[in-house]
Design a protein around this motif. Structure first.
Motif, mmCIF file in Angstrom:
data_model
loop_
_atom_site.group_PDB
_atom_site.id
_atom_site.type_symbol
_atom_site.label_atom_id
_atom_site.label_comp_id
_atom_site.label_asym_id
_atom_site.label_seq_id
_atom_site.Cartn_x
_atom_site.Cartn_y
_atom_site.Cartn_z
ATOM 1 N N UNK A 80 1.436 -8.860 59.336
ATOM 2 C CA UNK A 80 1.176 -8.415 57.878
ATOM 3 C C UNK A 80 0.743 -7.032 58.082
ATOM 4 N N UNK A 81 1.491 -6.272 57.181
ATOM 5 C CA UNK A 81 1.280 -4.613 56.880
ATOM 6 C C UNK A 81 0.783 -4.414 55.666
ATOM 7 N N UNK A 82 -0.349 -3.462 55.625
ATOM 8 C CA UNK A 82 -0.741 -2.963 54.256
ATOM 9 C C UNK A 82 -0.036 -1.491 54.330
ATOM 10 N N UNK A 83 0.587 -0.892 53.074
ATOM 11 C CA UNK A 83 1.023 0.330 53.068
ATOM 12 C C UNK A 83 0.661 0.789 51.692
ATOM 13 N N UNK A 84 0.364 2.239 51.684
ATOM 14 C CA UNK A 84 -0.034 2.928 50.456
ATOM 15 C C UNK A 84 0.805 4.091 50.315
ATOM 16 N N UNK A 120 5.039 12.929 52.095
ATOM 17 C CA UNK A 120 5.303 11.972 51.029
ATOM 18 C C UNK A 120 4.220 10.999 50.688
ATOM 19 N N UNK A 121 3.013 11.235 51.220
ATOM 20 C CA UNK A 121 2.152 10.416 50.861
ATOM 21 C C UNK A 121 2.004 8.830 51.410
ATOM 22 N N UNK A 122 2.682 8.826 52.472
ATOM 23 C CA UNK A 122 2.632 7.435 52.998
ATOM 24 C C UNK A 122 1.634 7.155 54.103
ATOM 25 N N UNK A 123 0.915 6.081 53.743
ATOM 26 C CA UNK A 123 -0.210 5.473 54.894
ATOM 27 C C UNK A 123 0.292 3.929 55.097
ATOM 28 N N UNK A 124 0.339 3.722 56.539
ATOM 29 C CA UNK A 124 0.633 2.278 56.847
ATOM 30 C C UNK A 124 -0.259 1.823 57.726
ATOM 31 N N UNK A 125 -0.378 0.604 57.913
ATOM 32 C CA UNK A 125 -1.199 -0.244 58.755
ATOM 33 C C UNK A 125 -1.001 -1.615 59.089
ATOM 34 N N UNK A 126 -0.595 -1.873 60.313
ATOM 35 C CA UNK A 126 -0.425 -3.352 60.940
ATOM 36 C C UNK A 126 -1.965 -3.788 60.811
ATOM 37 N N UNK A 127 -1.942 -5.082 60.243
ATOM 38 C CA UNK A 127 -3.316 -5.734 59.831
ATOM 39 C C UNK A 127 -3.499 -6.875 61.342
ATOM 40 N N UNK A 128 -4.573 -6.628 61.928
ATOM 41 C CA UNK A 128 -4.965 -7.424 62.828
ATOM 42 C C UNK A 128 -5.469 -8.987 62.113
ATOM 43 N N UNK A 129 -5.710 -9.770 62.791
ATOM 44 C CA UNK A 129 -6.242 -10.992 62.186
ATOM 45 C C UNK A 129 -7.927 -10.832 61.637
ATOM 46 N N UNK A 130 -8.474 -9.965 62.303
ATOM 47 C CA UNK A 130 -10.012 -9.370 62.020
ATOM 48 C C UNK A 130 -9.793 -8.700 60.746
ATOM 49 N N UNK A 131 -8.807 -7.683 60.681
ATOM 50 C CA UNK A 131 -8.477 -7.008 59.438
ATOM 51 C C UNK A 131 -8.159 -7.711 58.175
ATOM 52 N N UNK A 132 -7.156 -8.912 58.399
ATOM 53 C CA UNK A 132 -6.952 -9.714 57.443
ATOM 54 C C UNK A 132 -8.149 -10.412 56.828
ATOM 55 N N UNK A 133 -8.888 -11.047 57.842
ATOM 56 C CA UNK A 133 -10.146 -11.776 57.358
ATOM 57 C C UNK A 133 -11.241 -10.861 56.491
ATOM 58 N N UNK A 134 -11.134 -9.725 57.022
ATOM 59 C CA UNK A 134 -12.162 -8.765 56.297
ATOM 60 C C UNK A 134 -11.747 -8.570 54.904
ATOM 61 N N UNK A 135 -10.222 -8.378 54.698
ATOM 62 C CA UNK A 135 -9.839 -8.102 53.285
ATOM 63 C C UNK A 135 -10.011 -9.276 52.393
ATOM 64 N N UNK A 136 -9.864 -10.404 53.140
ATOM 65 C CA UNK A 136 -9.845 -11.620 52.357
ATOM 66 C C UNK A 136 -11.309 -12.061 52.099
#
Length: 199
Positions: A80-84, A120-136
């Motif tokens: 899962x990726x997060x991108x802004x 162009x203002x792109x930021x991307x991050x592949x989420x680890x399980x820890x990142x995913x849980x933190x956002x949840x």
């Protein structure tokens, strides 16, 4: 990591039209949560892998007038990726530049940009399980992105936090389909919507 910049640049191009169309309606309804997963999967294949994305969430940039950013989540295989993307001119963000997430609990975590140097203002991050849980498990109050010459502050509403949580849940459960599966699903939907012959 060489494959990630190509993946996100293609993805951002594909959804830029949707972002522009949705901007006004989402800005007007930023306090209304969206209960639909709205996951989109096209027939395109990136690096021999299929991918899916959630709808973009429009965030206002509070320290700049008439500037907004879009937040999206994507899935390729089981990653899962997060991108802004900050929709402003000449927003240069280098690889490994930091983005800070401020949570309502007072905790702050930092992410490094997985995307290549770009203006162009792109930021991307592949989420680890820890990142995913933190956002949840936590509500975001502020996103701060560090670009050359300027930092961008994005405030996140309660409804937008709900959407983030909902989209992550939907995406985690979503099975990225093969092209043939997408075609069959579309055909079945068309057949269902077509009126019966002879009526």
């Amino acid at each position: 990591m060489r494959k990630i910049p190509f993946f996100f640049s293609f993805l951002f191009l594909g959804f830029s039209m949707l972002e522009a169309q949705e901007q006004k309606s989402e800005e007007n309804n930023e306090n209304l949560a969206n209960f639909d997963c709205g996951i989109v999967q096209t027939k395109q294949k990136l690096d021999r892998q299929y991918f899916a994305s959630t709808p973009s969430i429009v965030l206002r940039v509070n320290n700049s007038e008439y500037v907004y950013a879009t937040l999206q989540f994507g899935k390729r295989e089981d990653k899962i990726f997060m991108y802004i993307r900050i929709a402003d001119t000449n927003v240069c963000i280098e690889k490994d530049k930091v983005l800070d997430l401020y949570f309502k609990s007072g905790e702050v975590i930092s992410y490094k940009n997985d995307f290549a140097l770009n203006c162009e203002g792109y930021f991307a991050k592949q989420l680890s399980k820890k990142d995913y849980m933190k956002l949840q498990e936590n509500e975001i109050s502020l996103v701060r992105i560090y670009a050359y010459g300027k930092n961008y502050e994005l405030y996140v509403s309660e409804a937008q936090n709900y959407d983030i949580d909902n989209q992550l849940n939907c995406l985690a459960a979503y099975h990225v389909k093969k092209t043939d599966e997408v075609k069959i699903k579309k055909q079945q939907k068309q057949e269902k919507n077509e009126p019966a012959s002879g009526t």
